[in-house]
Design a protein around this motif. Sequence first.
Motif, PDB file in Angstrom:
ATOM      1  N   LEU A   1       0.842  -1.201   0.000  1.00 26.84           N
ATOM      2  CA  LEU A   1       0.000   0.000   0.000  1.00 26.84           C
ATOM      3  C   LEU A   1       0.876   1.249   0.000  1.00 26.84           C
ATOM      4  N   GLY A   2       0.243   2.391  -0.222  1.00 23.85           N
ATOM      5  CA  GLY A   2       0.954   3.663  -0.169  1.00 23.85           C
ATOM      6  C   GLY A   2       0.659   4.559  -1.343  1.00 23.85           C
ATOM      7  N   TYR A   3       0.297   3.957  -2.479  1.00 27.44           N
ATOM      8  CA  TYR A   3      -0.014   4.775  -3.653  1.00 27.44           C
ATOM      9  C   TYR A   3      -1.464   5.263  -3.594  1.00 27.44           C
ATOM     10  N   SER A   4      -2.405   4.368  -3.281  1.00 31.57           N
ATOM     11  CA  SER A   4      -3.819   4.726  -3.230  1.00 31.57           C
ATOM     12  C   SER A   4      -4.413   4.626  -1.828  1.00 31.57           C
TER      13      SER A   4
ATOM     14  N   GLY B   1      -8.751   0.297   9.539  1.00 27.60           N
ATOM     15  CA  GLY B   1      -9.465   0.436   8.278  1.00 27.60           C
ATOM     16  C   GLY B   1      -8.546   1.011   7.226  1.00 27.60           C
ATOM     17  N   LEU B   2      -9.049   1.137   6.015  1.00 28.45           N
ATOM     18  CA  LEU B   2      -8.272   1.688   4.911  1.00 28.45           C
ATOM     19  C   LEU B   2      -8.664   3.134   4.657  1.00 28.45           C
ATOM     20  N   VAL B   3      -7.657   3.947   4.364  1.00 26.37           N
ATOM     21  CA  VAL B   3      -7.843   5.373   4.132  1.00 26.37           C
ATOM     22  C   VAL B   3      -7.271   5.712   2.758  1.00 26.37           C
ATOM     23  N   ALA B   4      -7.909   6.663   2.087  1.00 28.50           N
ATOM     24  CA  ALA B   4      -7.419   7.109   0.784  1.00 28.50           C
ATOM     25  C   ALA B   4      -6.108   7.872   0.967  1.00 28.50           C
TER      26      ALA B   4
ATOM     27  N   GLN C   1      -8.551  12.659  -0.202  1.00 30.42           N
ATOM     28  CA  GLN C   1      -7.407  12.159   0.558  1.00 30.42           C
ATOM     29  C   GLN C   1      -7.704  12.236   2.061  1.00 30.42           C
ATOM     30  N   GLY C   2      -7.452  11.120   2.754  1.00 30.10           N
ATOM     31  CA  GLY C   2      -7.690  11.056   4.193  1.00 30.10           C
ATOM     32  C   GLY C   2      -9.028  10.476   4.577  1.00 30.10           C
ATOM     33  N   GLU C   3      -9.939  10.280   3.614  1.00 32.11           N
ATOM     34  CA  GLU C   3     -11.244   9.694   3.921  1.00 32.11           C
ATOM     35  C   GLU C   3     -11.133   8.187   4.036  1.00 32.11           C
TER      36      GLU C   3
END
Length: 526
Positions: free
Chosen positions: A36-39, A52-55, A264-266
């Motif tokens: 991860l790290g790009y999206s 959870g996953l964040v944009a 970004q950040g959501e």
Amino acid sequence: MASSPPDTQEFLRWAATLGVSDAPLGVSHDKLQSCLGYSLFVSDFQDAGGRGLVAARDLQKGELILRIPKSALMSRESLMKDNGELAKALERHPNLSSIQVLVVYLLTEVEKGKDSLWYPYLLQLPRNYYTLASFTDFQAQALQVEDAVKVAQRVIVGVHQEWEESQVLMHAVGLKRRFTNFKSWLWAFATDFFYQGKHCSSTFVPVHCEKEYILKRNLSLNQDRIKEVSDSSGCNGLNKRLTDGGFEAEVGAYCLYARERYMQGEQVLLCYGQYTNLELLEHYGFILNDNPNDKIYIDLDDDMSTVKQWERNHLYLQWDGKPSFSLLAALRYHTAPPNLRKAIGHLAFSGLQISVENDTIVNKWLLERCENLITKLPTTIEEDELLQEIINRCLDADGNQFLLELLQDVEMGKRDDNCILLDTFPKWSRLCSKRRNIVTSEIRTFYKLHWLQTHKGMDLSHKSEASPALDRWKLAIQWRLRYKTILHRCILHCNDQLEHLCTAADSGKQDQANPTKRCGKLRSRR
């Protein structure tokens, strides 16, 4: 950007070595540290159930955000390639289902420990599940509604039967006894059932599922968002590239797409589809307090339920308590005089009112049916809310001592005025003696039929041991509470409709008594 725990970082590095990536095809980024790290990146949402996953950047609707190559999918194909002993045993037992095969596959990998290719992933799996398959008979009965209890019992019996059928394969591959018992099977079955790829019934998607589990838990606490993505314009109305994900042969990977635009950040969420609360509980182990897809099927009179114009699964109460279009149409049609149905039936089929008198009969019938249903259930809404508060108190950081005192009070049959509940919960003081006995009876049943039989020797001072049983009981209470809430909403809706219809009927009588006024109204409409 929040840093991930060490075990999660190791898992993300491992996933990267298998080719998992959140970068679009043709775009490369540093995979040495994480897939991860790009999206996307992992973050902790303490108020929403955990990680959870964040944009990591602005994401567009329909954009590819995660790819899991075929080599990273735990499937029958990878089994045949990586687990020769199990593959040979399967040749002698070809009649086992794909779920049974994957469950045995998972157990063999767990037994290998650090020698398993999947070890970094296995460390991420939850130790307990809350789906119907993990319910005891007490927890199934706690659902109270006959149809729901039957569904839970069917699931419980089914998983036990699959375990028995798979014994021969587990012994054939030499699994140790601790991995062949029902408790281990149930855990592996729930893992497999929970994390199967949505479009691949014989494929286990281990890499993205750790996140999917987190997202699903979070989704249950983000109800505004689930309404946004689970209605009829959400899951069913989107094309393939706007679904959550699926295996795409052309790229040889399981691909996940953004269902909506994220800044970004959501937090990035998944869509479940149109599941009722009972289906969510069966498959995923959680419930939504206001699920727009929830429904209650109403037992109709024989002549109503056999009409060809309406399918049985369309005759239900919606989550807001209002009758579905088909249910309202069916009731309007069948409460009309038989000799007039042919002439006026088109009104009911079009969703139109036949008459004030007809709608009055419909709402009175529906009101009576809902009142009968809610009255027949053992506990009331207020009592279910109290039981939820009691269980929540038991699940608090210092809840084990409270649980011990509560079980002692219940077992000893302490008087109402000397019970720990009286000092802790204001709702308890508002219940009459009969209703208090109903609440304590359920607690006593939990203690005798569940706790003593399934947790013999359990040390209640360890919160981790007590929590799963209480959590599942709480889910059963939460489900029946939502069921009763829909019935209560329907009762309120019917009363509102009857009041409105009564006003309309009185207005009609006044018009008949004053022809001049009635004609004036007709002229004004024209």
